[in-house]
Motif scaffolding. Structure first.
Motif, mmCIF file in Angstrom:
data_model
loop_
_atom_site.group_PDB
_atom_site.id
_atom_site.type_symbol
_atom_site.label_atom_id
_atom_site.label_comp_id
_atom_site.label_asym_id
_atom_site.label_seq_id
_atom_site.Cartn_x
_atom_site.Cartn_y
_atom_site.Cartn_z
ATOM 1 N N ASP A 1 -5.243 -6.196 -8.329
ATOM 2 C CA ASP A 1 -4.471 -6.003 -9.555
ATOM 3 C C ASP A 1 -4.500 -4.557 -10.034
ATOM 4 O O ASP A 1 -3.551 -4.105 -10.702
ATOM 5 N N VAL A 2 -5.571 -3.819 -9.732
ATOM 6 C CA VAL A 2 -5.693 -2.446 -10.245
ATOM 7 C C VAL A 2 -5.472 -1.397 -9.159
ATOM 8 O O VAL A 2 -5.465 -0.194 -9.444
ATOM 9 N N LEU A 3 -5.269 -1.854 -7.917
ATOM 10 C CA LEU A 3 -5.085 -0.895 -6.824
ATOM 11 C C LEU A 3 -3.675 -0.310 -6.885
ATOM 12 O O LEU A 3 -2.700 -1.062 -6.967
ATOM 13 N N PRO A 4 -3.533 1.013 -6.849
ATOM 14 C CA PRO A 4 -2.177 1.593 -6.908
ATOM 15 C C PRO A 4 -1.360 1.206 -5.685
ATOM 16 O O PRO A 4 -1.888 1.123 -4.575
ATOM 17 N N ASP A 5 -0.081 1.008 -5.892
ATOM 18 C CA ASP A 5 0.811 0.607 -4.803
ATOM 19 C C ASP A 5 1.437 1.849 -4.174
ATOM 20 O O ASP A 5 2.610 2.146 -4.362
ATOM 21 N N ASP A 6 0.638 2.612 -3.461
ATOM 22 C CA ASP A 6 1.162 3.790 -2.770
ATOM 23 C C ASP A 6 0.456 3.929 -1.435
ATOM 24 O O ASP A 6 -0.448 3.161 -1.104
ATOM 25 N N THR A 7 0.868 4.924 -0.668
ATOM 26 C CA THR A 7 0.348 5.058 0.698
ATOM 27 C C THR A 7 -1.123 5.453 0.722
ATOM 28 O O THR A 7 -1.805 5.207 1.703
ATOM 29 N N THR A 8 -1.637 6.044 -0.371
ATOM 30 C CA THR A 8 -3.040 6.450 -0.357
ATOM 31 C C THR A 8 -3.979 5.250 -0.383
ATOM 32 O O THR A 8 -5.144 5.370 -0.035
ATOM 33 N N SER A 9 -3.483 4.098 -0.814
ATOM 34 C CA SER A 9 -4.341 2.920 -0.923
ATOM 35 C C SER A 9 -4.034 1.893 0.158
ATOM 36 O O SER A 9 -4.490 0.757 0.071
ATOM 37 N N THR B 1 -1.279 -20.255 3.385
ATOM 38 C CA THR B 1 -1.431 -19.085 2.520
ATOM 39 C C THR B 1 -2.215 -17.991 3.236
ATOM 40 O O THR B 1 -1.967 -16.798 3.043
ATOM 41 N N ALA B 2 -3.171 -18.403 4.085
ATOM 42 C CA ALA B 2 -3.944 -17.413 4.854
ATOM 43 C C ALA B 2 -3.017 -16.626 5.778
ATOM 44 O O ALA B 2 -3.138 -15.401 5.894
ATOM 45 N N GLU B 3 -2.072 -17.333 6.427
ATOM 46 C CA GLU B 3 -1.130 -16.640 7.306
ATOM 47 C C GLU B 3 -0.294 -15.618 6.531
ATOM 48 O O GLU B 3 -0.047 -14.501 7.005
ATOM 49 N N THR B 4 0.115 -15.997 5.317
ATOM 50 C CA THR B 4 0.868 -15.068 4.466
ATOM 51 C C THR B 4 0.025 -13.826 4.144
ATOM 52 O O THR B 4 0.526 -12.696 4.140
ATOM 53 N N ALA B 5 -1.267 -14.041 3.880
ATOM 54 C CA ALA B 5 -2.165 -12.918 3.567
ATOM 55 C C ALA B 5 -2.365 -12.018 4.784
ATOM 56 O O ALA B 5 -2.380 -10.785 4.663
ATOM 57 N N TRP B 6 -2.511 -12.616 5.962
ATOM 58 C CA TRP B 6 -2.644 -11.795 7.185
ATOM 59 C C TRP B 6 -1.382 -10.975 7.416
ATOM 60 O O TRP B 6 -1.455 -9.799 7.805
ATOM 61 N N GLU B 7 -0.224 -11.573 7.169
ATOM 62 C CA GLU B 7 1.048 -10.851 7.328
ATOM 63 C C GLU B 7 1.116 -9.681 6.351
ATOM 64 O O GLU B 7 1.530 -8.569 6.710
ATOM 65 N N ALA B 8 0.698 -9.901 5.098
ATOM 66 C CA ALA B 8 0.701 -8.819 4.105
ATOM 67 C C ALA B 8 -0.277 -7.713 4.505
ATOM 68 O O ALA B 8 0.007 -6.523 4.313
ATOM 69 N N ALA B 9 -1.411 -8.097 5.079
ATOM 70 C CA ALA B 9 -2.383 -7.095 5.537
ATOM 71 C C ALA B 9 -1.791 -6.259 6.665
ATOM 72 O O ALA B 9 -1.935 -5.023 6.685
ATOM 73 N N ALA B 10 -1.108 -6.930 7.602
ATOM 74 C CA ALA B 10 -0.487 -6.205 8.715
ATOM 75 C C ALA B 10 0.551 -5.216 8.206
ATOM 76 O O ALA B 10 0.625 -4.056 8.663
ATOM 77 N N GLN B 11 1.346 -5.637 7.237
ATOM 78 C CA GLN B 11 2.355 -4.739 6.678
ATOM 79 C C GLN B 11 1.709 -3.545 5.979
ATOM 80 O O GLN B 11 2.214 -2.417 6.051
ATOM 81 N N ALA B 12 0.596 -3.782 5.301
ATOM 82 C CA ALA B 12 -0.105 -2.679 4.623
ATOM 83 C C ALA B 12 -0.645 -1.679 5.640
ATOM 84 O O ALA B 12 -0.582 -0.461 5.425
ATOM 85 N N TYR B 13 -1.182 -2.171 6.761
ATOM 86 C CA TYR B 13 -1.659 -1.267 7.821
ATOM 87 C C TYR B 13 -0.501 -0.437 8.367
ATOM 88 O O TYR B 13 -0.636 0.767 8.597
ATOM 89 N N GLU B 14 0.646 -1.090 8.596
ATOM 90 C CA GLU B 14 1.791 -0.367 9.159
ATOM 91 C C GLU B 14 2.323 0.682 8.180
ATOM 92 O O GLU B 14 2.695 1.790 8.586
ATOM 93 N N LYS B 15 2.343 0.342 6.912
ATOM 94 C CA LYS B 15 2.791 1.293 5.899
ATOM 95 C C LYS B 15 1.866 2.502 5.861
ATOM 96 O O LYS B 15 2.307 3.651 5.781
ATOM 97 N N GLN B 16 0.555 2.242 5.944
ATOM 98 C CA GLN B 16 -0.400 3.349 5.936
ATOM 99 C C GLN B 16 -0.275 4.185 7.209
ATOM 100 O O GLN B 16 -0.381 5.411 7.171
ATOM 101 N N LEU B 17 -0.010 3.527 8.325
ATOM 102 C CA LEU B 17 0.135 4.240 9.588
ATOM 103 C C LEU B 17 1.314 5.199 9.545
ATOM 104 O O LEU B 17 1.240 6.323 10.057
#
Length: 997
Positions: free
Chosen positions: A516-524, A547-563
């Motif tokens: 909830d408090v983590l900024p939504d940008d590439t640094t995070s 719901t776990a599969e949805t969370a894993w998908e969101a994690a994968a997208q976050a890794y790709e965005k950071q990459l």
């Protein structure tokens, strides 16, 4: 180049006292001493050349440019005038200094390579004793008392303007170096009022400007830089004044974090300085500034170029100058950021080697250098080097006043040893960090204390001490800024504690607080991905798989965005992406369990080579030689697209190794996609079996036929027997391995059968089908899409071979006479179209000159596989004036090849660093990046004579029209049937990657 009386050690104090007594006598006339014309040299120039030698006790009186003999010498009125002269003039040309030595008048040559000169105004022995006493206080780091003592002396010298200016100049230096910035401003303003010389006024104004930069008073700083430039226009150093002005404006922009503007000012300064003083150390210093600007703009190649030019310029002018050490330090720090760890280590060691020749280096500087070496060794996972560098860093740490930097090192060491599994060492370093912080309550100390407690929480968590972990994490949390990465890390660890205590629901609440408090940008991006991954684990413990599969998908997208936003080169990015493995593997697993085979296969494809995809398509930091032909708006190919583009008869088998099982996806044009779970091939069991078989294959012992057959059958049953029907129907296999399967020679797996007595009777897989490998279905289809329309390429191939190079003796590598035979036989197979580079001609220059229309490139010689640093693995060639004879992976990637086939018969050329979804990063991958369609390489060292025979069979088949995979299979079977070379040690190491055609 010049310092004016740095604080002395006891030996120097004695020397100065002796100089004063010698020059002034026991009963000197104090006024006569104070009125002497000249400046007293306290530290001179040691040289075998009498014309360059300057001795302690000499009186420095005049200066002139060596290249302007008609110009009259300029008198030196005081120490500040000499300081500005030494600061500016040598950048133009060498100086001739007018010196009085006893009764003799001399001229001494002084230039940028002369070294450090220290001077002071002459003092009678009574006042000299007071001066030295004040310097003793400075040496003891009692700066306030030293300044007070010098000001008392200043009062007594108030009738002597030159001495007054010298002491004010000297006091300001003490205050500047001691970071007493506001006091230094007062002193320099006093000096400015007493100074008329325009050059000195300009230099003082510049120093004041720098002090106001330190004080973050930017408008005042800019006004002073303008004043300095105006003063310099009236001095002999007008041209340099404008350059200094641009230089300092760059630093002003730097303070404003405007790196574009800073770079523009420094580029102007460098351009002007190149015109008037291209061999100056000032230009070398500006190159360092330009490197810093480029680095902060993520222009890493440009930054490395600037740092390299700076180091080279310092090396040419003053090889052992500490400023050259600074350039090497910066270059090493950049190399670490780029993932070039071997280079980083070399640059830092070279920097330290220079600094150790100057024994009075500040403890803070030496500590920083050794700390950087510690972190490089950590990155290389070299525990021995970490321990050695840490001893030196912590030795210097005892003299460092600023404890936060020491605590940062201790925290880093604690985190490193925790990751290595050495929990006791980790705990010891972290507890020492906390001891260093005892009693300190400033903001920085509070932060480092929280960081140490975070890391201690991690240590206790991994030791299974959940209550102790919770206690440390609770204590840390209150001092961590909400929304920061450390705050997210703390809550993630707390969630893991809760999950292991059987309370995943509590873990989910903690994770949601962090999200909830983590900024939504590439640094995070990394922190968000880590939190989402832990959330998925909690959900899986609660059996909420959807719901776990949805969370894993969101994690994968976050890794790709950071990459996409990540700096550094492909090796840095791949190392980062290792953290993403769980997200993708769990996506594959959950989709497979619910019967979504295409979704599971797609997740596996998506995990393979994301860094390489970005490299080829210009999305990462690199810009590959080739672009992926098969991708447009998407990042990977879906099942149906791959199926349609596979050649008829090709069966693609793609593995995904999970903790408790391996999933094998089989895909061809006729039967489509199937998936088979291999329950006996969990990650640990599979790794153990692969290493066991590789060990047996590499060991040539008598009576091993039955042993090899037994081990090969065990792995075949584990991996391929469930797919046997589809394998029998296929004309060829392309394997996309995962994990340790990347180093398994699939051709040496053994189908079921009764025990036999000879190699030719063993039903090796190589006897049934030709086999080749690829990173993924997406990359394999891209290889096929770049296939040349000409089908008879081998019959008309243009060939270049590099054989038996004269490698550097220091490498201590054995001679390979068989490699010369390989090249000779290759030339016979492809007559009139083969160029052989042998011995001295087999050098890097010739490799770099290979044209893009060469079809076949063969390397017969040695290779070095560096298990610590993927970028340092190299093909060994003959050294030349330009190159060291090691064609490293990153250098290969810079080649512009169009070859149908690259063959490396050297040892271990198919190995690399297992980078999870990126596969093995090594020589083979580098040649594909450079443009090669297919590569033949080896998985282990192969005997020289056997290699020569194998290659003869391979090229015989290729030259008569066999495709690459069939030519490789022909060579393998020819060796199996040979009475001497049937053991798979001699033939199974050779592996084809890329296009089979």
């Amino acid at each position: 180049m010049i310092a004016v009386f740095a604080h002395p050690a006891s030996r120097l104090i004695f020397l100065l006292a002796l100089i004063t007594l010698t020059r002034c006598g026991q009963h000197e006339d104090e006024a006569a001493v104070l009125n002497q014309a000249g400046l007293l040299v306290t530290t001179g120039i040691e040289s075998d050349d009498p014309q360059r030698r300057l001795l302690p006790g000499d009186l420095l009186q005049t200066w002139r440019y060596e290249n302007r003999p008609a110009a009259p010498p300029r008198l030196l009125a005081d120490v500040p005038e000499w300081a500005v002269t030494a600061y500016h003039a040598p950048a133009h040309a060498p100086l001739l200094l007018g010196v009085l030595r006893g009764e003799q008048h001399l001229e001494v040559l002084y230039d940028q390579s002369s070294g450090n000169i220290q001077v002071q105004a002459p003092l009678p022995k009574r006042l000299q004793a007071r001066f030295l006493k004040a310097e003793g206080l400075r040496a003891d780091n009692d700066l306030a008392a030293a300044v007070a003592a010098h000001r008392e002396l200043l009062e007594e010298l108030r009738l002597y303007p030159g001495h007054t200016r010298w002491l004010l100049h000297h006091i300001a230096e003490i205050q500047e170096k001691g970071r007493l910035n506001e006091d230094a401003v007062v002193t320099l303003n006093q000096l400015l009022k007493k100074t008329e010389n325009p050059a000195v006024r300009g230099r003082i104004a510049n120093r004041l400007g720098v002090l106001h930069l330190r004080l973050k008073q930017l408008e005042k700083a800019e006004a002073l830089f303008i004043e300095a430039e105006q003063a310099h226009q009236k001095s002999p150093f007008a041209g340099l004044g404008e350059i200094r002005y641009q230089h300092y404006l760059g630093h002003l922009a730097r303070m404003q974090r405007d790196w574009v503007k800073a770079q523009q000012h420094w580029e102007k300064a460098a351009h002007m300085l190149t015109e008037i003083a291209p061999q100056s150390t000032f230009l070398a210093a500006i190159y360092i500034d330009l490197g810093v600007a480029a680095k902060n703009r993520n222009q890493y190649d440009a930054a490395d170029g600037y740092y390299g030019r700076s180091a080279a310029l310092y090396a040419a002018v003053t090889p052992n100058a500490t400023k050259r050490a600074n350039a090497l330090y910066n270059r090493g720090s950049l190399a670490r950021l780029q993932g070039r760890l071997v280079d980083a280590e070399a640059f830092q060691k070279a920097s330290l080697e220079i600094l150790e020749k100057h024994p009075n280096q500040p403890a803070e500087k030496m500590f920083r250098r050794y700390t950087q070496l510690v972190f490089i060794s950590m990155d290389r996972k070299n525990s021995e080097a970490v321990a050695h560098a840490a001893v030196e860093a912590l030795r210097w740490a005892e003299q460092v006043a600023e404890k936060s930097a020491v605590v940062e090192l201790l925290n880093g060491l604690g985190a490193f040893y925790a990751e290595e599994g050495d929990l006791e060492s980790a705990k010891s370093y972290l507890e020492t960090a906390l001891q260093n912080l005892a009693g300190l309550d400033d903001e920085k100390s509070t932060f480092y204390r929280a960081l140490a407690k975070n890391n201690l929480g991690y240590v206790h968590l991994n030791a299974g001490k959940l209550d102790a972990a919770q206690q440390e994490l609770d204590a840390a949390l209150t001092d961590l800024e909400a929304g920061s990465g450390y705050h997210a890390y703390n809550l993630r660890l707390q969630s893991e504690v809760a999950r292991k205590q059987g309370a995943p629901q509590r873990g989910l609440k903690l994770l949601q607080t962090a999200l909830d408090v983590l900024p939504d940008d590439t640094t995070s991006g990394f922190d968000r991905a880590s939190l989402l991954g832990e959330k998925a684990r909690c959900l899986m413990d609660l059996n909420d798989l959807k719901t776990a599969e949805t969370a894993w998908e969101a994690a994968a997208q976050a890794y790709e965005k950071q990459l996409d936003a990540l700096g550094g080169n492909q090796f840095v990015q791949a190392n980062f992406f290792l953290s993403a493995a769980d997200s993708y593997r769990n996506l594959v697993r959950l989709r497979a369990e619910r019967g979504d085979l295409e979704g599971a296969f797609g997740a596996n494809e998506r995990f393979r080579g994301p860094v390489l995809r970005r490299l080829f398509n210009g999305l990462g930091r690199g810009s590959g030689v080739r672009a992926l032909q098969v991708l447009r708006d998407q990042q990977w190919l879906e099942v149906e697209e791959i199926r349609k583009r596979l050649d008829p008869g090709t069966l693609l088998i793609s593995f995904c190794v999970l903790e408790k099982e391996t999933l094998a996806f089989a895909l061809d044009r006729r039967n489509g996609l199937t998936m088979t779970a291999l329950p006996k091939a969990g990650r640990r069991a599979l790794s153990r079996q692969v290493e066991d078989y590789r060990k047996a294959l590499r060991s040539v012992k008598p009576n091993t036929v039955k042993d090899i057959q037994k081990r090969g059958q065990r792995l075949y049953r584990m991996l391929l027997q469930p797919l046997e029907q589809r394998i029998h129907q296929a004309e060829r296999l392309v394997v996309c391995p995962d994990g340790r399967l990347s180093v398994l020679p699939f051709a040496a797996l053994v189908r079921a059968g009764e025990p036999v007595a000879s190699w030719e009777e063993i039903p090796f897989l190589a006897k049934e089908q030709p086999i080749h490998v690829a990173l993924s279905g997406t990359f394999y289809i891209d290889d096929l899409s770049r296939r040349k329309t000409r089908t008879d390429w081998a019959q008309n191939a243009r060939v270049e071979a590099f054989a038996r190079p004269d490698h550097a003796p220091s490498l201590d590598l054995p001679d390979l006479p068989g490699s010369a035979r390989e090249a000779a036989e290759l030339a016979e197979r492809f007559p009139d179209r083969t160029t052989v580079h042998e011995g001295r001609a087999a050098n890097e220059d010739q490799v770099r000159a290979v044209a893009a229309d060469v079809d076949l490139i063969h390397f017969a010689g040695h290779a070095l596989f560096d298990p610590e640093d993927a970028m340092n693995s190299a093909l060994i060639l003959t050294p030349s004036n330009k190159h060291d004879g090691k064609l490293a992976t990153w250098e290969i990637q810079e080649l512009n090849l169009g070859a149908e086939l690259v063959v490396m018969s050297a040892c271990e050329t198919a190995l690399g660093h297992d980078m999870g979804g990126e596969g093995l990063m090594g020589l083979t991958r580098s040649f594909h990046i450079a443009g090669a369609h297919s590569v033949v390489a080896t998985l282990w060292r192969v005997e020289d004579q056997a290699t020569s025979l194998f290659m003869n069979h391979f090229y015989a088949a290729l030259s008569r029209g066999d495709n690459k995979d069939k030519a490789l299979r022909f060579a393998q079977n020819s060796m199996i049937d040979h009475p001497r070379w049937g053991h798979p040690n001699y033939w199974a190491a050779f592996q084809l990657s890329g296009d089979w055609y």
